[in-house]
Write a protein that holds these residues in place. Structure first.
Motif, mmCIF file in Angstrom:
data_model
loop_
_atom_site.group_PDB
_atom_site.id
_atom_site.type_symbol
_atom_site.label_atom_id
_atom_site.label_comp_id
_atom_site.label_asym_id
_atom_site.label_seq_id
_atom_site.Cartn_x
_atom_site.Cartn_y
_atom_site.Cartn_z
ATOM 1 N N GLU A 236 29.669 36.644 -71.508
ATOM 2 C CA GLU A 236 29.265 35.953 -70.283
ATOM 3 C C GLU A 236 27.743 35.813 -70.251
ATOM 4 O O GLU A 236 27.015 36.694 -70.711
ATOM 5 N N SER A 237 27.260 34.743 -69.704
ATOM 6 C CA SER A 237 25.816 34.558 -69.557
ATOM 7 C C SER A 237 25.300 35.446 -68.428
ATOM 8 O O SER A 237 26.078 35.967 -67.611
ATOM 9 N N SER A 238 23.995 35.608 -68.382
ATOM 10 C CA SER A 238 23.389 36.396 -67.312
ATOM 11 C C SER A 238 23.679 35.780 -65.942
ATOM 12 O O SER A 238 23.995 36.473 -64.980
ATOM 13 N N GLY A 239 23.594 34.441 -65.865
ATOM 14 C CA GLY A 239 23.867 33.767 -64.593
ATOM 15 C C GLY A 239 25.302 33.930 -64.158
ATOM 16 O O GLY A 239 25.592 34.182 -62.982
ATOM 17 N N SER A 240 26.235 33.788 -65.093
ATOM 18 C CA SER A 240 27.650 33.949 -64.778
ATOM 19 C C SER A 240 27.950 35.378 -64.340
ATOM 20 O O SER A 240 28.678 35.604 -63.369
ATOM 21 N N THR A 241 27.377 36.343 -65.047
ATOM 22 C CA THR A 241 27.585 37.751 -64.688
ATOM 23 C C THR A 241 27.048 38.034 -63.298
ATOM 24 O O THR A 241 27.682 38.726 -62.492
ATOM 25 N N SER A 242 25.875 37.480 -63.023
ATOM 26 C CA SER A 242 25.272 37.653 -61.706
ATOM 27 C C SER A 242 26.189 37.139 -60.605
ATOM 28 O O SER A 242 26.402 37.802 -59.587
ATOM 29 N N ARG A 243 26.786 35.964 -60.803
ATOM 30 C CA ARG A 243 27.665 35.373 -59.790
ATOM 31 C C ARG A 243 28.964 36.182 -59.645
ATOM 32 O O ARG A 243 29.426 36.432 -58.532
ATOM 33 N N LEU A 244 29.550 36.572 -60.765
ATOM 34 C CA LEU A 244 30.817 37.314 -60.719
ATOM 35 C C LEU A 244 30.677 38.639 -59.975
ATOM 36 O O LEU A 244 31.612 39.086 -59.306
ATOM 37 N N LEU A 245 29.508 39.272 -60.086
ATOM 38 C CA LEU A 245 29.303 40.579 -59.465
ATOM 39 C C LEU A 245 28.642 40.486 -58.094
ATOM 40 O O LEU A 245 28.326 41.504 -57.487
ATOM 41 N N GLY A 246 28.443 39.276 -57.621
ATOM 42 C CA GLY A 246 27.977 39.101 -56.247
ATOM 43 C C GLY A 246 26.513 39.385 -56.005
ATOM 44 O O GLY A 246 26.125 39.717 -54.873
ATOM 45 N N PHE A 247 25.658 39.228 -57.021
ATOM 46 C CA PHE A 247 24.224 39.406 -56.808
ATOM 47 C C PHE A 247 23.664 38.197 -56.058
ATOM 48 O O PHE A 247 24.167 37.076 -56.186
ATOM 49 N N ALA A 248 22.616 38.429 -55.293
ATOM 50 C CA ALA A 248 22.021 37.355 -54.495
ATOM 51 C C ALA A 248 21.424 36.270 -55.382
ATOM 52 O O ALA A 248 21.402 35.099 -55.013
ATOM 53 N N SER A 249 20.918 36.647 -56.559
ATOM 54 C CA SER A 249 20.323 35.686 -57.478
ATOM 55 C C SER A 249 20.322 36.280 -58.882
ATOM 56 O O SER A 249 20.503 37.485 -59.056
ATOM 57 N N GLN A 250 20.096 35.428 -59.860
ATOM 58 C CA GLN A 250 20.007 35.906 -61.235
ATOM 59 C C GLN A 250 18.794 36.816 -61.401
ATOM 60 O O GLN A 250 18.838 37.801 -62.146
ATOM 61 N N ARG B 136 16.138 47.944 -64.318
ATOM 62 C CA ARG B 136 15.806 49.224 -63.705
ATOM 63 C C ARG B 136 16.784 50.316 -64.146
ATOM 64 O O ARG B 136 16.409 51.470 -64.354
ATOM 65 N N ALA B 137 18.050 49.931 -64.301
ATOM 66 C CA ALA B 137 19.077 50.914 -64.668
ATOM 67 C C ALA B 137 19.112 51.224 -66.155
ATOM 68 O O ALA B 137 19.435 52.348 -66.550
ATOM 69 N N THR B 138 18.804 50.237 -67.010
ATOM 70 C CA THR B 138 18.986 50.423 -68.454
ATOM 71 C C THR B 138 17.689 50.428 -69.259
ATOM 72 O O THR B 138 17.687 50.858 -70.417
ATOM 73 N N GLY B 139 16.614 49.938 -68.660
ATOM 74 C CA GLY B 139 15.351 49.862 -69.387
ATOM 75 C C GLY B 139 15.178 48.578 -70.181
ATOM 76 O O GLY B 139 14.122 48.352 -70.784
ATOM 77 N N ILE B 140 16.203 47.722 -70.206
ATOM 78 C CA ILE B 140 16.134 46.446 -70.935
ATOM 79 C C ILE B 140 16.728 45.343 -70.064
ATOM 80 O O ILE B 140 17.491 45.615 -69.125
ATOM 81 N N THR B 141 16.408 44.087 -70.379
ATOM 82 C CA THR B 141 16.954 42.956 -69.632
ATOM 83 C C THR B 141 18.364 42.633 -70.136
ATOM 84 O O THR B 141 18.754 43.055 -71.233
ATOM 85 N N PRO B 142 19.136 41.867 -69.354
ATOM 86 C CA PRO B 142 20.458 41.443 -69.841
ATOM 87 C C PRO B 142 20.374 40.716 -71.182
ATOM 88 O O PRO B 142 21.230 40.906 -72.045
ATOM 89 N N ARG B 143 19.363 39.881 -71.369
ATOM 90 C CA ARG B 143 19.219 39.150 -72.629
ATOM 91 C C ARG B 143 18.971 40.123 -73.786
ATOM 92 O O ARG B 143 19.558 39.986 -74.867
ATOM 93 N N GLN B 144 18.098 41.118 -73.578
ATOM 94 C CA GLN B 144 17.826 42.103 -74.622
ATOM 95 C C GLN B 144 19.084 42.920 -74.928
ATOM 96 O O GLN B 144 19.334 43.269 -76.085
#
Length: 291
Positions: free
Chosen positions: A248-262, A271-279
């Motif tokens: 899943e893309s970062s944008g799709s994951t963001s929408r599926l999990l109900g985040f306000a924005s990507q 903040r939780a993992t130390g790396i970005t979704p892309r990394q």
């Protein structure tokens, strides 16, 4: 023919105190790992990147040669005990690792730990939220030392030694913690948090469990060792790892999990993992394509 690359092990950040040593570790194994480790300290290991689905471990001193078990995101290994680790694919992995001095742990317990079968089995997948938060705090302090760094590291490691000791002693008692939630209520919460939609409010979870918000928050902390808000946040990140891992893309994951924005999702994940979704996806790609 090019010679096979050697296993790569790098310390990303480190902190020490009288209780032990903390390290943010990066491992790169171009050949599917199959090795035995033995540590003199208690090893508390929290995965930053997902462990391979094929990863298995065996306690060589306690289990038969053919018995291998899966590892969870957080595991504990006893001192002076051989742990045989193997996987079916090359490995690129990062972990937050704290090696606690046995004397520190035994001092909390009043003596050495008896490593029963129940404790050995449970040690490979630790659901303790407080221990996870302490390891992440140690990671933040190791990467960005602030005023009073030495005191903070000692404080966090001391807390980790105490929490470790309490968790191990409670493994022999499978019942709910005193004042904690019943297993069926914990299961209801976990089932709801696994759904691919926005996280529930505290009111919704309290209604699901048939209790007040105050009762829920107090009892949940007694059961899981962390606040329900912290648990929901970590569950969201775990679901994000799963979705990103399946493509899943970062944008799709963001929408599926109900985040306000990507952007909000990226900030929370980093903040939780130390790396970005892309990394994170790049890590997975390298693991899957490594030769």
């Amino acid at each position: 023919m090019k010679p096979a690359r050697q296993n790569y092990r790098q310390v990303q950040a480190e902190a020490k105190s009288r209780f032990g040593k903390f390290q943010h570790m990066r491992f790169e194994m171009p050949i599917a790992p199959d090795h035995i480790n033995r540590w003199q300290c208690y090893r508390v290991d929290l995965s930053v990147t997902p462990r391979p689905l094929s990863a298995r471990v065996r306690y060589c001193d306690y289990w038969e040669p053919h018995r291998f078990e899966r590892m969870g995101e957080l595991y504990i290994a006893p001192p002076n005990t051989s742990l045989h680790f193997k996987a079916m694919e090359p490995l690129i992995h990062e972990a937050l690792v704290c090696e606690l001095n046995p004397d520190s742990v035994h001092g909390c317990l009043g003596g050495p730990i008896e490593w029963t079968q129940a404790r050995l089995e449970a040690s490979l997948d630790i659901p303790n939220g407080t221990m996870r938060q302490l390891l992440r705090r140690l990671g933040q302090e190791a990467h960005r030392p602030g005023p009073g760094h030495a005191y903070m590291v000692e404080f966090l490691m001391g807390q980790l030694a105490i929490e470790f000791s309490r968790h191990i002693t409670n493994i022999e008692n499978p019942g709910p913690a005193p004042g904690g939630l019943s297993p069926w209520r914990l299961q209801l919460i976990d089932d709801r948090l696994r759904e691919l939609r926005a996280p529930p409010s505290l009111e919704a979870l309290a209604s699901l469990c048939g209790m007040s918000v105050r009762q829920l928050t107090r009892s949940f902390r007694a059961s899981r060792g962390c606040t329900i808000g912290e648990y929901i946040a970590q569950s969201r990140v775990d679901r994000a790892k799963f979705l990103l891992g399946r493509g899943e893309s970062s944008g799709s994951t963001s929408r599926l999990l109900g985040f306000a924005s990507q952007a909000s999702f990226t900030t929370t994940f980093r903040r939780a993992t130390g790396i970005t979704p892309r990394q994170f996806q790049q890590h997975l790609h390298r693991i899957r394509t490594a030769k």
